[in-house]
Design a protein around this motif. Sequence first.
Motif, PDB file in Angstrom:
ATOM      1  N   MET A  32      26.092  36.162  30.861  1.00  0.00           N
ATOM      2  CA  MET A  32      26.554  36.593  32.367  1.00  0.00           C
ATOM      3  C   MET A  32      27.094  38.154  32.363  1.00  0.00           C
ATOM      4  O   MET A  32      28.165  38.443  31.648  1.00  0.00           O
ATOM      5  CB  MET A  32      27.788  35.628  32.669  1.00  0.00           C
ATOM      6  N   PRO A  33      26.466  38.917  33.222  1.00  0.00           N
ATOM      7  CA  PRO A  33      26.992  40.321  33.041  1.00  0.00           C
ATOM      8  C   PRO A  33      28.385  40.749  34.018  1.00  0.00           C
ATOM      9  O   PRO A  33      28.882  41.591  33.755  1.00  0.00           O
ATOM     10  CB  PRO A  33      25.842  41.070  33.963  1.00  0.00           C
ATOM     11  N   ALA A  34      28.479  39.605  34.899  1.00  0.00           N
ATOM     12  CA  ALA A  34      29.800  39.633  35.511  1.00  0.00           C
ATOM     13  C   ALA A  34      30.161  38.086  36.045  1.00  0.00           C
ATOM     14  O   ALA A  34      29.079  37.227  36.185  1.00  0.00           O
ATOM     15  CB  ALA A  34      29.855  40.680  36.782  1.00  0.00           C
ATOM     16  N   PHE A  35      31.465  37.819  36.168  1.00  0.00           N
ATOM     17  CA  PHE A  35      31.593  36.252  36.667  1.00  0.00           C
ATOM     18  C   PHE A  35      33.050  36.295  36.892  1.00  0.00           C
ATOM     19  O   PHE A  35      33.953  37.385  36.700  1.00  0.00           O
ATOM     20  CB  PHE A  35      31.539  35.317  35.791  1.00  0.00           C
ATOM     21  N   VAL A  36      33.472  35.654  37.929  1.00  0.00           N
ATOM     22  CA  VAL A  36      34.769  35.423  38.418  1.00  0.00           C
ATOM     23  C   VAL A  36      35.424  34.106  37.651  1.00  0.00           C
ATOM     24  O   VAL A  36      34.962  33.074  37.585  1.00  0.00           O
ATOM     25  CB  VAL A  36      35.116  35.331  39.911  1.00  0.00           C
ATOM     26  N   SER A  93      39.021  40.754  46.970  1.00  0.00           N
ATOM     27  CA  SER A  93      38.317  39.784  47.219  1.00  0.00           C
ATOM     28  C   SER A  93      37.243  39.673  46.346  1.00  0.00           C
ATOM     29  O   SER A  93      36.995  40.867  45.493  1.00  0.00           O
ATOM     30  CB  SER A  93      37.693  39.979  48.654  1.00  0.00           C
ATOM     31  N   PHE A  94      36.238  38.916  46.215  1.00  0.00           N
ATOM     32  CA  PHE A  94      35.154  38.766  45.519  1.00  0.00           C
ATOM     33  C   PHE A  94      33.932  38.223  46.161  1.00  0.00           C
ATOM     34  O   PHE A  94      34.110  37.267  47.064  1.00  0.00           O
ATOM     35  CB  PHE A  94      35.159  37.698  44.085  1.00  0.00           C
ATOM     36  N   ARG A 140      39.939  34.765  47.779  1.00  0.00           N
ATOM     37  CA  ARG A 140      39.634  35.488  48.856  1.00  0.00           C
ATOM     38  C   ARG A 140      38.007  35.801  48.701  1.00  0.00           C
ATOM     39  O   ARG A 140      37.711  36.432  47.909  1.00  0.00           O
ATOM     40  CB  ARG A 140      40.222  36.689  49.333  1.00  0.00           C
ATOM     41  N   ILE A 141      37.290  35.039  48.982  1.00  0.00           N
ATOM     42  CA  ILE A 141      35.807  34.941  48.864  1.00  0.00           C
ATOM     43  C   ILE A 141      34.969  35.550  49.986  1.00  0.00           C
ATOM     44  O   ILE A 141      35.343  35.198  51.182  1.00  0.00           O
ATOM     45  CB  ILE A 141      35.114  33.751  48.232  1.00  0.00           C
ATOM     46  N   VAL A 142      34.077  36.304  49.968  1.00  0.00           N
ATOM     47  CA  VAL A 142      33.467  37.261  50.714  1.00  0.00           C
ATOM     48  C   VAL A 142      31.731  36.826  50.700  1.00  0.00           C
ATOM     49  O   VAL A 142      31.343  37.354  49.592  1.00  0.00           O
ATOM     50  CB  VAL A 142      33.416  38.615  50.979  1.00  0.00           C
TER      51      VAL A 142
END
Length: 178
Positions: A32-36, A93-94, A140-142
Amino acid sequence: MSDYFNAFEMSPVPAPGPDAVPPEPFRGIYGMPAFVTIPTSDLAASVDFWTRGLGFFELFGIPGRLVHLRRWAFQDVLLVSEESVPEQPPAMSFSFACVLSQVDSLAETCRALRPDSVDGPRDTPWNTRDLTVITPENARIVLTAAKPFDPASQEARNLEAIGITPPGVGRGDNEEHA
């Protein structure tokens, strides 16, 4: 050899347009190059909201501890069981990409599950339609969808004012932004 390459060749995000179709959910395993990572005090309720409201699916889980969720490739979320979560959503936010045809239905579904969780949709000066959702964990998800580019629009003028022009129009196709 140039350091420039067309990143759209590797992105799962389709070109914006009224007929844009979201990619199929990606069930493969990759680095995974990025994750939350989002803490939750109620793992089952969180998984329910993220899957039914936001359109994610459960890739795998460790019972009672962690659930790995995904929508498209490179849209990964780890819900991690914790004793408590922040009482207020953070300013941060993400964002996750979606397509225009999904925005209204995602808003309706999230509102049905949590009536006060949704802000929008709203159009932005940078040519997207955004939906902000506060999840049960107070994240906070966009959900953001690119709108088709109209060279005569205010959004095009906004982008041009900061040096971003459409491909094939002056400035070397935005080479300075690559």
